[in-house]
Each structure stands twice: as structure tokens, then as C-alpha cells.
Design a protein around this motif. Structure first.
Motif, PDB file in Angstrom:
ATOM      1  N   MET A   1      66.942 108.531   4.654  1.00 46.03           N
ATOM      2  CA  MET A   1      66.359 109.271   5.772  1.00 46.03           C
ATOM      3  C   MET A   1      65.190 110.124   5.299  1.00 46.03           C
ATOM      4  SD  MET A   1      69.716 110.400   8.017  1.00 46.03           S
ATOM      5  CE  MET A   1      70.302 111.575   6.779  1.00 46.03           C
ATOM      6  N   PRO A   2      64.143 109.509   4.774  1.00 43.71           N
ATOM      7  CA  PRO A   2      62.989 110.302   4.353  1.00 43.71           C
ATOM      8  C   PRO A   2      62.333 110.985   5.548  1.00 43.71           C
ATOM      9  CG  PRO A   2      62.429 107.981   4.412  1.00 43.71           C
ATOM     10  CD  PRO A   2      63.908 108.067   4.629  1.00 43.71           C
ATOM     11  N   GLU A   3      61.811 112.171   5.302  1.00 44.32           N
ATOM     12  CA  GLU A   3      61.178 112.925   6.386  1.00 44.32           C
ATOM     13  C   GLU A   3      59.799 112.359   6.709  1.00 44.32           C
ATOM     14  OE1 GLU A   3      59.501 117.447   7.145  1.00 44.32           O
ATOM     15  OE2 GLU A   3      61.272 117.172   5.873  1.00 44.32           O
ATOM     16  N   ASN A   4      59.539 112.197   8.008  1.00 50.54           N
ATOM     17  CA  ASN A   4      58.221 111.804   8.514  1.00 50.54           C
ATOM     18  C   ASN A   4      57.765 110.444   7.972  1.00 50.54           C
ATOM     19  OD1 ASN A   4      55.912 112.135  10.083  1.00 50.54           O
ATOM     20  ND2 ASN A   4      54.800 113.220   8.483  1.00 50.54           N
ATOM     21  N   LYS A   5      58.740 109.524   7.802  1.00 49.89           N
ATOM     22  CA  LYS A   5      58.426 108.180   7.326  1.00 49.89           C
ATOM     23  C   LYS A   5      58.888 107.109   8.312  1.00 49.89           C
ATOM     24  CE  LYS A   5      56.845 109.514   3.239  1.00 49.89           C
ATOM     25  NZ  LYS A   5      55.439 109.325   2.813  1.00 49.89           N
ATOM     26  N   GLY A   6      59.198 107.513   9.543  1.00 48.97           N
ATOM     27  CA  GLY A   6      59.586 106.548  10.565  1.00 48.97           C
ATOM     28  C   GLY A   6      61.014 106.058  10.449  1.00 48.97           C
ATOM     29  N   ALA A   7      61.879 106.791   9.753  1.00 51.46           N
ATOM     30  CA  ALA A   7      63.274 106.366   9.613  1.00 51.46           C
ATOM     31  C   ALA A   7      63.967 106.330  10.970  1.00 51.46           C
ATOM     32  CB  ALA A   7      64.019 107.296   8.659  1.00 51.46           C
ATOM     33  N   CYS A   8      64.824 105.342  11.140  1.00 50.50           N
ATOM     34  CA  CYS A   8      65.583 105.184  12.385  1.00 50.50           C
ATOM     35  C   CYS A   8      67.068 105.304  12.055  1.00 50.50           C
ATOM     36  CB  CYS A   8      65.269 103.824  13.007  1.00 50.50           C
ATOM     37  SG  CYS A   8      65.929 103.609  14.677  1.00 50.50           S
ATOM     38  N   VAL A   9      67.775 106.176  12.783  1.00 54.31           N
ATOM     39  CA  VAL A   9      69.158 106.517  12.467  1.00 54.31           C
ATOM     40  C   VAL A   9      70.013 106.352  13.714  1.00 54.31           C
ATOM     41  CG1 VAL A   9      70.695 108.312  11.588  1.00 54.31           C
ATOM     42  CG2 VAL A   9      68.333 108.178  10.751  1.00 54.31           C
ATOM     43  N   LEU A  10      71.231 105.829  13.534  1.00 57.76           N
ATOM     44  CA  LEU A  10      72.197 105.703  14.626  1.00 57.76           C
ATOM     45  C   LEU A  10      73.380 106.610  14.346  1.00 57.76           C
ATOM     46  CD1 LEU A  10      73.137 104.260  17.234  1.00 57.76           C
ATOM     47  CD2 LEU A  10      74.194 102.514  15.756  1.00 57.76           C
ATOM     48  N   ASP A  11      73.728 107.463  15.323  1.00 56.13           N
ATOM     49  CA  ASP A  11      74.861 108.376  15.226  1.00 56.13           C
ATOM     50  C   ASP A  11      75.906 107.935  16.243  1.00 56.13           C
ATOM     51  OD1 ASP A  11      76.518 110.524  14.676  1.00 56.13           O
ATOM     52  OD2 ASP A  11      75.405 111.923  15.952  1.00 56.13           O
ATOM     53  N   ILE A  12      76.970 107.294  15.765  1.00 55.72           N
ATOM     54  CA  ILE A  12      78.012 106.735  16.635  1.00 55.72           C
ATOM     55  C   ILE A  12      79.115 107.761  16.825  1.00 55.72           C
ATOM     56  CG2 ILE A  12      79.787 104.944  16.815  1.00 55.72           C
ATOM     57  CD1 ILE A  12      77.877 103.132  15.186  1.00 55.72           C
ATOM     58  N   GLY A  13      79.503 107.961  18.088  1.00 59.76           N
ATOM     59  CA  GLY A  13      80.449 109.019  18.412  1.00 59.76           C
ATOM     60  C   GLY A  13      79.763 110.363  18.343  1.00 59.76           C
ATOM     61  N   SER A  14      78.618 110.436  19.018  1.00 62.36           N
ATOM     62  CA  SER A  14      77.743 111.608  18.885  1.00 62.36           C
ATOM     63  C   SER A  14      78.324 112.866  19.510  1.00 62.36           C
ATOM     64  CB  SER A  14      76.365 111.303  19.472  1.00 62.36           C
ATOM     65  OG  SER A  14      76.463 110.703  20.751  1.00 62.36           O
ATOM     66  N   GLY A  15      79.329 112.733  20.369  1.00 59.74           N
ATOM     67  CA  GLY A  15      80.053 113.894  20.875  1.00 59.74           C
ATOM     68  C   GLY A  15      79.171 114.914  21.541  1.00 59.74           C
ATOM     69  N   SER A  16      79.244 116.160  21.086  1.00 59.17           N
ATOM     70  CA  SER A  16      78.481 117.238  21.718  1.00 59.17           C
ATOM     71  C   SER A  16      77.033 117.292  21.248  1.00 59.17           C
ATOM     72  CB  SER A  16      79.156 118.592  21.463  1.00 59.17           C
ATOM     73  OG  SER A  16      79.136 118.917  20.082  1.00 59.17           O
ATOM     74  N   GLY A  17      76.644 116.404  20.327  1.00 63.69           N
ATOM     75  CA  GLY A  17      75.246 116.282  19.948  1.00 63.69           C
ATOM     76  C   GLY A  17      74.817 117.015  18.702  1.00 63.69           C
ATOM     77  N   TYR A  18      75.719 117.719  18.049  1.00 62.23           N
ATOM     78  CA  TYR A  18      75.330 118.558  16.912  1.00 62.23           C
ATOM     79  C   TYR A  18      74.724 117.742  15.770  1.00 62.23           C
ATOM     80  CZ  TYR A  18      75.738 121.344  12.670  1.00 62.23           C
ATOM     81  OH  TYR A  18      75.476 121.968  11.481  1.00 62.23           O
TER      82      TYR A  18
END
Length: 235
Positions: free
Chosen positions: A79-96
Motif C-alpha cells: 500500500m504505497p502512498e500516492n502510487k495508485g494502490a487499490c485496496v479491498l476491505d471486506i466486512g468494513s463494518g462501521s468504516g474505521y
């Protein structure tokens, strides 16, 4: 050690996690520092800074801060910063954690190049996560810019519409290492997922799944944990 890391404020909680070595990266420390956990613990804001899971309604919980830190640390190199990384958060719940992950890939001001998708199978939690993110100016910018997307869906199937992903975090215990999620990892990419032990005793383990640049997949069994199950939405 984790239970000793609770604080009276968000800053104190994160500082304690860092001092205890549960957070080792300044990037993770700063990303968690800039997201007030109290905005994401609607049922008990006073307990938001405890290093323990908290109920968020709908039979779901927000994980303990030290587990969120562990997930971020594990996935950080993908997850490099400002390099266009795409991340999936499964079971995101309350969003934290979705918000924290967005800070990691887009920067603390949300201005960098990257995207995080949070998916949950309960509409009430998806709506809650959007409301929670809008409690801060930074959260509103991430949502309005489309750098954070919160969607309803079966996380066991991932979210191929926005993939493939540099990193996948799963926030509930899966019955198995779902092939659909492995397929949605980039080459290279990494997934952090709690999985039922299958021994009949209710054990769970974190598995770290890596896909290398040639598409080869390796799986490493990490620490024992206790998460709510990754299941169908309640009827």
C-alpha cells in the motif's frame, strides 16, 4: 500486552500501541492517529479508546485497535502512498479501518492517488459507515472524491468491479480461503484474512496470502484470533 494499550483519547491509544511495539511503522501510527475511533464506535464512544472489540450493532463488532494495527502493518508494503494502490476491505463494518487504509494509500489529507473499497453484507452498516466518515472533513473528501467507496455485497465473493487489488483485508472469519478473493489479488499482492481452524474447536487463525509477480501463491498461517464469522446477511 494489548489490553494495556487502552487510552483516554485517540492520541493516547495510538501512542500506547506504538510504545508497546504493536505499531512499528510511523505511517501506520500517523494514519491511525488521524482517524478518531470514537466516530466509529456509535454504541459506546466512551469505550472507543479501549484496546478491545466493541459492538456496532447488527450483531457485528469493530475489531480491537491492535488487530487493525496488525493488519495495516502486514499489508503496508503493498500500500504505497500516492502510487495508485487499490485496496479491498471486506466486512468494513462501521468504516474505521476503511478510513485508515485510505489514509495509508492517499495520504493524511486524502489528496494522493489511491482507492479503497469497503464492502459489507448489511445495508445498515454500509449506511452507518458513510455517516461516520462524514463526521470529519477528511472523510467527506475521501467519499466525495470517490477514493473511498462503500458498497453492499457478499464479501466472500470480493468485489471484482474495482479489482484487482494490491491488498485485501478481511475483517470477519471465513470458513475457508475463498479462491475468488485470491483471484482478485494483483501480482504482486497480499491478503490478510482470519480463517476458521476446521478442527471442530472453534479456533481461528490469521492467514497471510501472498501472490508474487508471476502469479504464484503462498500462504502463511500467523496468529490465533477471535473474529465474528463471515456469513450471509441476517434474515
Amino acid at each position: 500486552m494489548a489490553w494495556r494499550c487502552s487510552g483516554r483519547t485517540n492520541a493516547e491509544l495510538v501512542s500506547n500501541l506504538f510504545s508497546a511495539g504493536l505499531i512499528t511503522s510511523p505511517r501506520v501510527r500517523d494514519a491511525m492517529s488521524s482517524v478518531d475511533r470514537a466516530n466509529y464506535c456509535p454504541s459506546s464512544p466512551l469505550a472507543a479508546y479501549e484496546d478491545s472489540p466493541q459492538p456496532i450493532g447488527f450483531g457485528a463488532t469493530i475489531s480491537a485497535p491492535h488487530m487493525h494495527a496488525s493488519a495495516c502493518e502486514s499489508l503496508l508494503e503493498f500500500m504505497p502512498e500516492n502510487k495508485g494502490a487499490c485496496v479491498l476491505d471486506i466486512g468494513s463494518g462501521s468504516g474505521y479501518l476503511t478510513h485508515v487504509l485510505a489514509n495509508l494509500v492517499c495520504g493524511a489529507d486524502g489528496g494522493g492517488d489511491g482507492k479503497v473499497v469497503g464492502i459489507d453484507h448489511i445495508q445498515g452498516l454500509v449506511d452507518m459507515a458513510r455517516q461516520n466518515m462524514r463526521r470529519s472533513a477528511e472523510g467527506r473528501r475521501l467519499l466525495d472524491s470517490g477514493k473511498v467507496e462503500l458498497v453492499l455485497g457478499d464479501g466472500r465473493k470480493g468485489y471484482p468491479e474495482a479489482g484487482p487489488y494490491d491488498a485485501i483485508h478481511v475483517g470477519a472469519a471465513a470458513s475457508e480461503l475463498h479462491q475468488a478473493l485470491i483471484d482478485q489479488l494483483k501480482s504482486p499482492g497480499r491478503m490478510f484474512i482470519p480463517v476458521e481452524g476446521g478442527d471442530g474447536w472453534g479456533s481461528q487463525w490469521i492467514w497471510v496470502v501472498d501472490k508474487d509477480k508471476n502469479g504464484n501463491v503462498t500462504k502463511k498461517k500467523d496468529m490465533g484470533v477471535r473474529y465474528v464469522p463471515l456469513t450471509d446477511a441476517p434474515k
